[in-house]
Design an enzyme around this catalytic site. Sequence first.
Site: not given
Length: 657
Positions: A18, A21, A126, A129, A143, A146, A295, A298
Site C-alpha cells: 500500500h 510501503h 499480543c 504484534c 495492546c 491492535h 492511521k 496493518k
Amino acid sequence: MNRFYITTPIYYVNAEPHIGHAYTTIVADVMNRFHELLGFKTFFLTGTDEHGDKIVQAAQAAGVEPKAYADKISALFRQTWPKLSIENDKFIRTTDLEHVRVVQYVLQKVFDAGEIYFDTYKGLYCVGCERFYTERELVDGKCPDHDKPPVERAEANYFFRMSKYQNWLIAHMESNPECIRPERYRNEVLAFLREPLEDLCISRPVERLNWGIPLPFDENYVTYVWFDALINYISAIGYPDGQLYKEFWPVAQHLIAKDILKPHGIYWPTMLKAAGIPLFQHLNVHGYWKTDEGKMSKSHGAVVRPLDLAPVYGLDAFRYFLLREMVFGLDAKFSEEALVQRINADLANDLGNLFSRTLAMTARYFDEKVPPFGSQPDGMDRELHDKVDDAVRQFRDEIPRLGFHKALVAIWECVGAANKYIDYVAPWNLAKDAALLPRLQTVMRTLLEVNKVVAVLISPFMPSTSVKMLERLGIAKKTSDLRLAEDTSWGALQEGAKVLKGESLFPRVETAGKKLEKPGKQGAAKADKGQKPREGKKAEAPAPSGVTDSGGLIDIDLFRQVDLRVGLIRQAEKVPHSDKLVKLMVDIGEERQIVAGIAKTHSPADLVGKQVVLVANLKPAKLMGIESHGMILAVRDGLDLKLVVPEANVSPGGKIS
Ligand code: MSP
C-alpha cells in the site's frame, strides 16, 4: 570511490503493498538515485519478511500453506516496485536459504559468546504484534497497536542479554548524534532507554510455531521473527565474508517509519554489538501517511493501493506528490484532492508550462535549435542563473539530510522564477525586431539551460519525466548516466542541437467525481490533453498567461496565477501619520511584511493572532514609504470592512484554491 547503501524495512507478507510501503521504497529509490547522480557506487535493498505467527494466520485465512502464501504476496511486492520506477539492486526474502544460513550463523555466534540463555518467562502476549508486553506499555490494558487485550502466556525460551548493552547503547547514541535521524526519534529511543531495558526473548517453541528459522543450538525452537528479519540487512550483502558486505556495510543507512523504531533503534544495534559487527551509519525514520479515517496500514484497513493511483495520475506525479508533501519525520495526510492540486499547480501549471513555453518559442524563433548566447547576459539573466545555482546547492545539501521537500521547493523556485522571467522579458516582443535577435538568443538559451538543469535535478524524484525532458532538449542520456556537477553546468547545452516541442508533460487533471476506491472507473480522471502552453498561439500577439474572453470571464489558468494563502498575523502596528494603514507581519510559512488599509475598522491588538487570506504573489509596493509584500482580502459592508477568514484555523501558508 564513495559508496552508499540503503535499505527499506522488509515488508510482512500478510498484506498487499500500500501507499505506506510505497512511500518508504520510493524515498529509498530517490536517495539511491541521488547518490548515483553524485557518482557514488550504490546498493539498494528491499524485500519481504515471511516468518512468524502473523503470516501463519494470514495463510490459514487464505486456506494455503505459509510458504505458498508468502510466495504469492512476496511476488506482489517484487512486481510492484518496478512499476513505480523503483530500481532496487536486490530483493531479499527471509525464506531465502542464504538468509536462513546467516541468521543461524549469527545466532550461534551470539550463543557461543554467552549472550543467549534459556529461561522461563511468564507474561502478556499480543498475537498481532508477536511479542510480550509489559503492563506499562499497554493502554487501558490493551495492546496500543491492535486495541485488543493481550493473553497470558508462560513459556521456556531463549533470551538475548539485551539489558547488558543498555549503557553502551546510550553512550553510543549520545556520542553519535546523527545515528538516528531526525533527532526527535533519537530522543524517543533515548527516552525508552531511561527505563530499565529487559532481555529479549528470541525463540518460539516449535509446538506453537513452526514457521520460522530453527535455532542452530536447539531444534525444538524457531527464531523470533525480529531476530530473523533484522539480519536481512547483512545477509543480503553476503555477511560475513562477501565482497558487497565489505564494501557496503560500513556506509549502511536504514530507512523505516516510526512504527518500527524500537526494534531498529534498540534490538538491532544491541544484536550487532553482541555479534561483534559494527553498527549502521544512520537510521532514518519517517512519519506516517494518514487518511481522513486516521492511521493507514496493518490491522486498520483504509489503505490506499499505490498501483491504483499511479496509473490514474501518472507515476512521476505520484512520486513527486509523496516527496513534496511529507516533511520527512512528520506525519502527513494523504488525500486525492491534495494530489490533484499539486499535479495541476506544480506540475501542469508551473513545470509543464515552463517546458512547453520554452520549447514552443525555441521552435518558433529558432527552428527547434538551441541558440547561442547572442548577447552578454543582463542582470535578470544573471539573477535567474543564480537561482538555478542556488537550487543545485540546496538539492545537493538537503537530500543527504533528508530534506526532500526542501530540495523540491528550491527546484520549483527556479521554475517559478523562469516563468516570471518569460512574462517579464516577453520574448515575443523581442522577436518583432531583428536588431534584438542577439538578446532573444540569450533569453531563449537562458531558458533552455534552466529547463535542462531542472530536468537533471528532478531525475531522482521523477526519472521518466527527467529523461523525457532531456530527450526533448537534445540530450540522450539514461538517468544512471547523469552526473550532478557535469550535467548541471551552465551553458553546456550543445548550440544547434535539435529540440522537440512535443506534447505537454503533465496533462491537467479534471477534479470532478473521482474516487480512489474505484480504480477501475478512471474515466473521471481523464486528462485535459488540450492544455495550452502559456506562450499563446501567435508570435505577434501571445497571451502571456491566462486570458479573459469577450464576456469578461477569465479562464482557470489566470485564476491559478493568483497565489492566495492563509496567513497568521503575528504582529500589527499602526503606520505613523496615517489613519488608514497598519503594518503587519504575517506568517505564511515564511514571514511577510504587509501594509493594509484597515486601520479604521481594525485595531492592531485585535489583529494579532487572526488568520487572514492574502494575495502572496503581488508585486511589492511602497505605502507611506513602507514596503508591502502582499494584500489582505476584505469585504466592504457599508462603512464597515470585514476581513475574509478561513472557516477554521489552518496551517499558515495553506494554499487557497
Ligand atoms: N516486517 C516488519 C519490518 C521488518 S524490517 C527488518 C514490518 N513490516 S510492515 O509490512 O508492517 O512494514 C512497516 C513499514 O511499512 C513501515 O516502517 C513503513 O516503512 C511502511 N509503512 C507502513 N504503513 C505506513 C504508513 N501509513 N505511512 C508510512 N509508512 C508506512 O514492520
